[in-house]
Design an enzyme around this catalytic site. Structure first.
Site, PDB file in Angstrom:
ATOM      1  N   ARG A   1      -9.295  10.973  -5.147  1.00 15.97           N
ATOM      2  CA  ARG A   1      -9.889  10.388  -6.361  1.00 15.97           C
ATOM      3  C   ARG A   1     -11.309  10.877  -6.596  1.00 15.97           C
ATOM      4  O   ARG A   1     -12.178  10.112  -7.024  1.00 15.97           O
ATOM      5  CB  ARG A   1      -9.918   8.854  -6.293  1.00 15.97           C
ATOM      6  CG  ARG A   1      -8.582   8.190  -6.360  1.00 15.97           C
ATOM      7  CD  ARG A   1      -8.179   7.925  -7.805  1.00 15.97           C
ATOM      8  NE  ARG A   1      -6.736   7.706  -7.862  1.00 15.97           N
ATOM      9  CZ  ARG A   1      -6.162   6.513  -7.782  1.00 15.97           C
ATOM     10  NH1 ARG A   1      -6.899   5.444  -7.707  1.00 15.97           N
ATOM     11  NH2 ARG A   1      -4.858   6.411  -7.802  1.00 15.97           N
TER      12      ARG A   1
ATOM     13  N   ARG B   1     -13.232   6.958 -12.191  1.00 12.96           N
ATOM     14  CA  ARG B   1     -14.123   6.032 -12.909  1.00 12.96           C
ATOM     15  C   ARG B   1     -15.538   5.935 -12.364  1.00 12.96           C
ATOM     16  O   ARG B   1     -16.414   5.396 -13.020  1.00 12.96           O
ATOM     17  CB  ARG B   1     -13.510   4.635 -12.927  1.00 12.96           C
ATOM     18  CG  ARG B   1     -12.453   4.485 -13.990  1.00 12.96           C
ATOM     19  CD  ARG B   1     -11.673   3.212 -13.782  1.00 12.96           C
ATOM     20  NE  ARG B   1     -10.977   3.279 -12.499  1.00 12.96           N
ATOM     21  CZ  ARG B   1     -10.180   2.322 -12.044  1.00 12.96           C
ATOM     22  NH1 ARG B   1      -9.996   1.235 -12.736  1.00 12.96           N
ATOM     23  NH2 ARG B   1      -9.567   2.467 -10.875  1.00 12.96           N
TER      24      ARG B   1
ATOM     25  N   ARG C   1     -12.654   8.525 -21.029  1.00 17.44           N
ATOM     26  CA  ARG C   1     -11.597   7.507 -21.067  1.00 17.44           C
ATOM     27  C   ARG C   1     -11.755   6.533 -22.228  1.00 17.44           C
ATOM     28  O   ARG C   1     -10.809   5.841 -22.589  1.00 17.44           O
ATOM     29  CB  ARG C   1     -11.569   6.757 -19.738  1.00 17.44           C
ATOM     30  CG  ARG C   1     -10.848   7.499 -18.637  1.00 17.44           C
ATOM     31  CD  ARG C   1      -9.338   7.414 -18.773  1.00 17.44           C
ATOM     32  NE  ARG C   1      -8.842   6.120 -18.317  1.00 17.44           N
ATOM     33  CZ  ARG C   1      -8.373   5.170 -19.078  1.00 17.44           C
ATOM     34  NH1 ARG C   1      -8.316   5.335 -20.380  1.00 17.44           N
ATOM     35  NH2 ARG C   1      -7.944   4.042 -18.572  1.00 17.44           N
TER      36      ARG C   1
ATOM     37  N   ASP D   1      -1.280  11.975 -12.185  1.00 19.13           N
ATOM     38  CA  ASP D   1      -0.956  10.736 -11.472  1.00 19.13           C
ATOM     39  C   ASP D   1       0.457  10.871 -10.918  1.00 19.13           C
ATOM     40  O   ASP D   1       1.280  11.606 -11.477  1.00 19.13           O
ATOM     41  CB  ASP D   1      -1.051   9.518 -12.398  1.00 19.13           C
ATOM     42  CG  ASP D   1      -1.054   8.229 -11.582  1.00 19.13           C
ATOM     43  OD1 ASP D   1      -2.143   7.789 -11.173  1.00 19.13           O
ATOM     44  OD2 ASP D   1       0.039   7.673 -11.325  1.00 19.13           O
TER      45      ASP D   1
ATOM     46  N   TYR E   1       7.196   1.615  -6.862  1.00 22.82           N
ATOM     47  CA  TYR E   1       6.823   1.304  -8.253  1.00 22.82           C
ATOM     48  C   TYR E   1       8.060   1.106  -9.119  1.00 22.82           C
ATOM     49  O   TYR E   1       8.114   0.205  -9.956  1.00 22.82           O
ATOM     50  CB  TYR E   1       5.950   2.419  -8.844  1.00 22.82           C
ATOM     51  CG  TYR E   1       4.516   2.381  -8.337  1.00 22.82           C
ATOM     52  CD1 TYR E   1       3.666   1.332  -8.697  1.00 22.82           C
ATOM     53  CD2 TYR E   1       4.015   3.363  -7.504  1.00 22.82           C
ATOM     54  CE1 TYR E   1       2.358   1.279  -8.238  1.00 22.82           C
ATOM     55  CE2 TYR E   1       2.709   3.326  -7.035  1.00 22.82           C
ATOM     56  CZ  TYR E   1       1.877   2.278  -7.409  1.00 22.82           C
ATOM     57  OH  TYR E   1       0.592   2.220  -6.953  1.00 22.82           O
TER      58      TYR E   1
HETATM   59  O1  CP3 Z   1      -9.094  13.097  -8.252  1.00 19.83           O
HETATM   60  C1  CP3 Z   1      -7.950  12.803  -7.887  1.00 19.83           C
HETATM   61  O2  CP3 Z   1      -7.688  12.282  -6.783  1.00 19.83           O
HETATM   62  C2  CP3 Z   1      -6.774  13.191  -8.776  1.00 19.83           C
HETATM   63  C3  CP3 Z   1      -6.290  12.142  -9.584  1.00 19.83           C
HETATM   64  C4  CP3 Z   1      -5.269  11.130  -9.111  1.00 19.83           C
HETATM   65  C5  CP3 Z   1      -4.987  10.000  -9.911  1.00 19.83           C
HETATM   66  N1  CP3 Z   1      -3.936   9.340  -9.353  1.00 19.83           N
HETATM   67  C6  CP3 Z   1      -5.693   9.651 -11.158  1.00 19.83           C
HETATM   68  C7  CP3 Z   1      -5.825   8.210 -11.479  1.00 19.83           C
HETATM   69  C8  CP3 Z   1      -4.397  11.098  -8.022  1.00 19.83           C
HETATM   70  C9  CP3 Z   1      -4.297  12.046  -6.834  1.00 19.83           C
HETATM   71  C10 CP3 Z   1      -3.556   9.956  -8.190  1.00 19.83           C
HETATM   72  C11 CP3 Z   1      -2.448   9.622  -7.283  1.00 19.83           C
HETATM   73  C12 CP3 Z   1      -1.959   8.235  -7.249  1.00 19.83           C
HETATM   74  N2  CP3 Z   1      -1.709   7.394  -8.295  1.00 19.83           N
HETATM   75  C13 CP3 Z   1      -1.560   7.575  -6.060  1.00 19.83           C
HETATM   76  C14 CP3 Z   1      -1.594   8.175  -4.684  1.00 19.83           C
HETATM   77  C15 CP3 Z   1      -2.990   8.196  -4.150  1.00 19.83           C
HETATM   78  C16 CP3 Z   1      -3.557   6.875  -3.762  1.00 19.83           C
HETATM   79  O3  CP3 Z   1      -4.565   6.501  -4.349  1.00 19.83           O
HETATM   80  O4  CP3 Z   1      -3.000   6.223  -2.860  1.00 19.83           O
HETATM   81  C17 CP3 Z   1      -1.121   6.287  -6.415  1.00 19.83           C
HETATM   82  C18 CP3 Z   1      -0.627   5.223  -5.474  1.00 19.83           C
HETATM   83  C19 CP3 Z   1      -1.208   6.202  -7.836  1.00 19.83           C
HETATM   84  C20 CP3 Z   1      -0.833   5.042  -8.702  1.00 19.83           C
HETATM   85  C21 CP3 Z   1      -2.040   4.568  -9.434  1.00 19.83           C
HETATM   86  N3  CP3 Z   1      -2.503   5.127 -10.612  1.00 19.83           N
HETATM   87  C22 CP3 Z   1      -2.971   3.563  -9.050  1.00 19.83           C
HETATM   88  C23 CP3 Z   1      -2.859   2.695  -7.822  1.00 19.83           C
HETATM   89  C24 CP3 Z   1      -3.993   3.536 -10.014  1.00 19.83           C
HETATM   90  C25 CP3 Z   1      -5.281   2.728 -10.003  1.00 19.83           C
HETATM   91  C26 CP3 Z   1      -5.253   1.453 -10.758  1.00 19.83           C
HETATM   92  C27 CP3 Z   1      -6.674   0.967 -10.981  1.00 19.83           C
HETATM   93  O5  CP3 Z   1      -7.047   0.884 -12.143  1.00 19.83           O
HETATM   94  O6  CP3 Z   1      -7.381   0.718  -9.996  1.00 19.83           O
HETATM   95  C28 CP3 Z   1      -3.675   4.510 -10.992  1.00 19.83           C
HETATM   96  C29 CP3 Z   1      -4.483   4.873 -12.154  1.00 19.83           C
HETATM   97  C30 CP3 Z   1      -5.309   6.081 -11.937  1.00 19.83           C
HETATM   98  N4  CP3 Z   1      -4.806   7.304 -11.576  1.00 19.83           N
HETATM   99  C31 CP3 Z   1      -6.710   6.179 -12.092  1.00 19.83           C
HETATM  100  C32 CP3 Z   1      -7.037   7.531 -11.816  1.00 19.83           C
HETATM  101  C33 CP3 Z   1      -8.390   8.174 -11.876  1.00 19.83           C
HETATM  102  C34 CP3 Z   1      -7.636   5.010 -12.481  1.00 19.83           C
HETATM  103  C35 CP3 Z   1      -8.561   5.214 -13.593  1.00 19.83           C
HETATM  104  C36 CP3 Z   1      -8.128   5.145 -15.015  1.00 19.83           C
HETATM  105  O7  CP3 Z   1      -7.377   4.252 -15.435  1.00 19.83           O
HETATM  106  O8  CP3 Z   1      -8.634   6.016 -15.738  1.00 19.83           O
END
Ligand code: CP3
Length: 353
Positions: free
Chosen positions: A27, A31, A40, A76, A151
């Site tokens: 990540r 944010r 965003r 994602d 999921y």
């Molecule tokens: O920079 C990076 O790491 C690349 C971007 C990335 C995202 N998701 C963008 C994202 C990566 C590698 C992921 C993978 C991902 N997504 C995983 C595996 C990695 C981990 O964190 O364990 C999982 C479980 C997900 C599912 C998911 N998507 C979650 C749990 C969330 C966060 C929810 C929250 O708001 O806290 C997301 C949304 C997400 N994916 C965001 C980002 C940057 C959050 C920000 C937003 O909404 O813009």
């Protein structure tokens, strides 16, 4: 023109000695960055993922700002699920939500196979563009079958994974069919990212730590193995990561990883002892540390490096993703610290030899 690409991360993944330890952050785009928050306001997260120019811009930003040794494609894990016919959205502060979850055999049979060129051309376009402009390797990624299934079955984030486990244990044939479809999808997806130019891949099994070692071996490992072994001939390092997986580390290694990612709950030297010398190790600073004063960050980062002990094959990372409250400057200083400390150490070693 193609940029000259640093091979520091690739050499560490192959457990070769390096002049300093490579660093990147899960990540690292997100944010915590004012630029990302600003983007965003105008675009949804899945919209960014589906627009190559935006995905590439967001991927590149932390590389320029932090000096990390790798880029990770901005996307994602749920992006390829939409292509299989799943209606998924990402709720702010919550995560992926699926209103019509996958709960029985007929739901599983609705899942279509993935044709990457047709279904996710925007991902491949972003990868092709990024590898042309980046001077660090690009990490491609996918969610592992268990984490994706969680999921799909729960319909959203979950604490106990009760419905997932009920399906897994109660309807093993349906579970197997679901996991087979997901592994075929992930294998095709990662192959396509590699063909487009990804130099490393990471398989995220973020939530598999919810399983006992024996359930992991029976219900999750075979599917992760079919993906990782399916990529064995591709010539790119395979990183395999999950949270709370201290008891599953050797299983995750045996699934066919070149690098095993470790969260902060397992001390890095303990993890390394469990894993042995056949794999590289990635991790594992507690991301919450970065919200503390710099002294604490420094102390904890030094502890991670001490436990790595100068062994070849360490990739410095956090134990999970960067938290949204993290000051960007702390990440930048952390990269500098790891680079400086490990460069001094390798010079001292070279002088002593
Ligand atoms: O920079 C990076 O790491 C690349 C971007 C990335 C995202 N998701 C963008 C994202 C990566 C590698 C992921 C993978 C991902 N997504 C995983 C595996 C990695 C981990 O964190 O364990 C999982 C479980 C997900 C599912 C998911 N998507 C979650 C749990 C969330 C966060 C929810 C929250 O708001 O806290 C997301 C949304 C997400 N994916 C965001 C980002 C940057 C959050 C920000 C937003 O909404 O813009």
């Amino acid at each position: 023109m193609l940029a000259r690409v640093s091979d520091l991360l690739l050499r560490a993944c192959r457990r070769e000695r390096t002049e300093r330890t490579p660093v990147w952050f899960m990540r690292q785009a997100g944010r915590y960055q004012p630029e990302y928050r600003e983007l965003r306001e105008r675009h949804g997260i899945l919209e960014i993922c589906r627009t190559p120019e935006l995905a590439a811009e967001v991927t590149e930003l932390p590389v320029r700002q932090l000096g990390v040794d790798a880029a990770i494609l901005f996307s994602d894990i749920v992006v390829p699920l939409a292509a299989m016919g799943i209606d998924v959205r990402i709720e702010e502060g919550r995560g992926p939500v699926i209103d019509d979850p996958v709960r029985d055999r007929s739901d599983v049979e609705r899942l279509r196979p993935l044709e990457p060129d047709v279904d996710v051309p925007f991902v491949l376009e972003a990868v092709r563009h990024l590898v042309r402009i980046l001077d660090v390797p690009l990490i491609g990624f996918a969610g592992a079958p268990f984490t994706l299934a969680s999921y799909l079955v729960e319909g959203g984030p979950s604490r106990h994974f009760a419905r997932t486990k009920a399906l897994m244990l109660g309807e093993p044939a349906t579970w197997r069919s679901l996991m087979e479809r997901l592994s075929a999808m992930v294998l095709a997806y990662l192959r396509a990212q590699i063909e487009a130019g990804a130099a490393v891949v990471q398989l995220f099994d973020s939530w598999v730590g919810a399983l006992s070692p024996s359930d992991y071996e029976e219900f999750a490992l075979p599917y992760s193995r079919s993906i990782l072994e399916g990529l064995a001939g591709a010539g790119v390092p395979r990183i395999h990561f999950g949270v709370e997986t201290g008891e599953l580390l050797t299983g995750m290694r045996d699934a066919g990883a070149d690098v095993v990612g470790v969260d902060w709950r397992t001390p890095l030297d303990d993890a390394w002892d469990r894993l042995g010398p056949s794999v590289a190790v990635q991790g594992n600073l507690d991301p919450a540390t970065l919200l503390a004063p710099w002294d604490a960050v420094e102390g904890h980062a030094a502890d991670v490096l001490r436990r790595a002990g100068g062994r070849p094959g360490h990739v410095f990372n956090l134990g999970h993703g960067v938290l949204p409250q993290t000051p960007p400057d702390t990440l930048r200083r952390l990269v500098e610290l790891v680079h400086a400390a490990t460069e001094r150490e390798s010079q001292r070693e070279a002088a002593g030899r």
